[in-house]
Design an enzyme around this catalytic site. Structure first.
Site, short mmCIF file in Angstrom:
data_model
loop_
_atom_site.label_atom_id
_atom_site.label_comp_id
_atom_site.label_asym_id
_atom_site.label_seq_id
_atom_site.Cartn_x
_atom_site.Cartn_y
_atom_site.Cartn_z
N ILE A 10 -57.27 -35.50 -22.74
CA ILE A 10 -58.06 -35.63 -21.51
C ILE A 10 -59.38 -34.87 -21.57
CG2 ILE A 10 -56.29 -36.32 -19.85
CD1 ILE A 10 -55.79 -33.44 -19.15
N GLY A 11 -59.61 -34.14 -22.64
CA GLY A 11 -60.91 -33.47 -22.70
C GLY A 11 -60.96 -32.38 -23.74
N THR A 14 -62.81 -25.03 -23.28
CA THR A 14 -63.58 -23.97 -23.93
C THR A 14 -62.94 -23.58 -25.25
OG1 THR A 14 -64.10 -23.15 -21.72
CG2 THR A 14 -64.52 -21.64 -23.54
N TYR A 15 -61.61 -23.69 -25.32
CA TYR A 15 -60.90 -23.14 -26.48
C TYR A 15 -60.26 -24.18 -27.38
CZ TYR A 15 -61.46 -19.04 -23.59
OH TYR A 15 -62.01 -18.04 -22.83
N GLY A 16 -60.36 -25.45 -27.04
CA GLY A 16 -59.72 -26.46 -27.87
C GLY A 16 -59.46 -27.73 -27.10
N VAL A 17 -58.64 -28.61 -27.69
CA VAL A 17 -58.39 -29.91 -27.09
C VAL A 17 -57.38 -29.78 -25.95
CG1 VAL A 17 -57.70 -32.29 -27.56
CG2 VAL A 17 -58.75 -30.93 -29.36
N VAL A 18 -57.61 -30.57 -24.91
CA VAL A 18 -56.71 -30.56 -23.74
C VAL A 18 -56.02 -31.92 -23.65
CG1 VAL A 18 -56.56 -30.18 -21.25
CG2 VAL A 18 -58.34 -29.01 -22.58
N LYS A 33 -52.89 -27.26 -23.34
CA LYS A 33 -54.14 -26.78 -23.95
C LYS A 33 -53.84 -26.23 -25.33
CE LYS A 33 -56.58 -26.11 -19.74
NZ LYS A 33 -57.68 -25.51 -19.04
N ASP A 128 -65.19 -16.48 -16.19
CA ASP A 128 -65.83 -17.73 -16.60
C ASP A 128 -65.61 -18.82 -15.54
OD1 ASP A 128 -67.33 -19.34 -18.33
OD2 ASP A 128 -65.55 -20.04 -19.41
#
Length: 297
Positions: A10-11, A14-18, A33, A128
């Site tokens: 789905i996207g 900031t830290y990797g693939v979701v 995540k 953040d």
């Protein structure tokens, strides 16, 4: 990981693939995540695992709950409750010339503050906050996502897809290189998000750290030791900064009433020690006419 199946990507976080996923036995839909760490060889630092484990304790109606922390092939997967819409997508979906209903702006801001007060009372900062990690459901609830991840993993300068991490919501003390900062950094971010809820436009949309600072300075005046003690000794403060005079917030944020502008101005005070706290913000007159249902959440 054998308990979950991936449904779709789905996207990029900031830290990797979701991914959107599903728990195989309960059928519960979740957000997965995958954390991609800088030093893949060494695996996940134990400090990160400790930090993340603490986040499972953060249970609040306005916080996206972390349900599981899993390791697979020295990759870390964080399993969160699933919400399909974020605030940025929602703001982008409002037709041109139309704005979010003022009562919804108020409700969302109140809920965001409730979530932040809960975390701050447990000594967890977000660091953040931005519309992309504020998630909404169809019942009018808004929840803060990715709490505490900045402390566990650091905030990268670029997302691993090389997209630059946004500076628009970052507080002046962080932009000026302050080594010590605390809960007021999140209040500043919420202030900028409050303005964006009202106008649909980012309040300060800089494309570099210096551009970001100068956009803030043009609107609020260039800070000095008089308005913000010791600011001139912060690492990235320069005496050569142009000396802008403070302008009026009302000219930048058209759709807020007097109480709304007053609260916003208190959230955007330069000196972190004088910036309003989350707890005090919840008691501001702006929220006097808010539906009691929301206050009881």
């Amino acid at each position: 990981m054998e308990d979950y199946t991936k449904i779709e990507k789905i996207g990029e976080g900031t830290y990797g693939v979701v991914y959107k996923g599903r728990h195989k036995t309960t059928g519960q839909v979740v957000t997965m995540k995958k954390i991609r760490l800088e030093s893949e060889e060494e695996g996940v630092p134990s400090t990160a695992i400790r930090e993340i484990s603490l986040l499972k304790e953060l249970r609040h109606p306005n916080i996206v709950s972390l349900q599981d922390v899993l390791m697979q092939d020295s990759r870390l997967y964080l399993i969160f409750e699933f919400l399909s819409m974020d605030l940025k997508k929602y703001l982008d979906s409002i037709p041109p010339g139309q704005y979010m209903d003022s009562s919804l702006v108020k409700s969302y801001l109140y809920q965001i503050l409730q979530g932040i007060v809960f975390c701050h009372s447990r000594r967890v900062l977000h660091r953040d906050l931005k519309p992309q990690n504020l998630l909404i459901d169809d019942k009018g609830t808004i929840k803060l996502a990715d709490f505490g991840l900045a402390r566990a993993f650091g905030i990268p300068i670029r997302v691993y897809t090389h997209e630059v991490v946004t500076l628009w919501y970052r507080s002046p003390e962080v932009l000026l290189g302050s080594a010590r900062y605390s809960t007021p950094v999140d209040i500043w971010s919420i202030g900028t998000i409050f303005a964006e809820l009202a106008t649909k436009k980012p309040l300060f949309h800089g494309d570099s750290e210096i551009d970001q600072l100068f956009r803030i300075f043009r609107a609020l005046g260039t800070p000095n030791n008089e308005v913000w003690p010791e600011v001139e000794s912060l690492q990235d403060y320069k005496n050569t900064f142009p000396k802008w005079k403070p302008g009026s917030l009302a000219s930048h944020v058209k759709n807020l009433d007097e109480n709304g502008l007053d609260l916003l101005s208190k959230m955007l005070i330069y000196d972190p020690a004088k910036r309003i706290s989350g707890k005090m913000a919840l008691n501001h007159p702006y929220f006097n006419d808010l539906d009691n249902q929301i206050k009881k959440m």
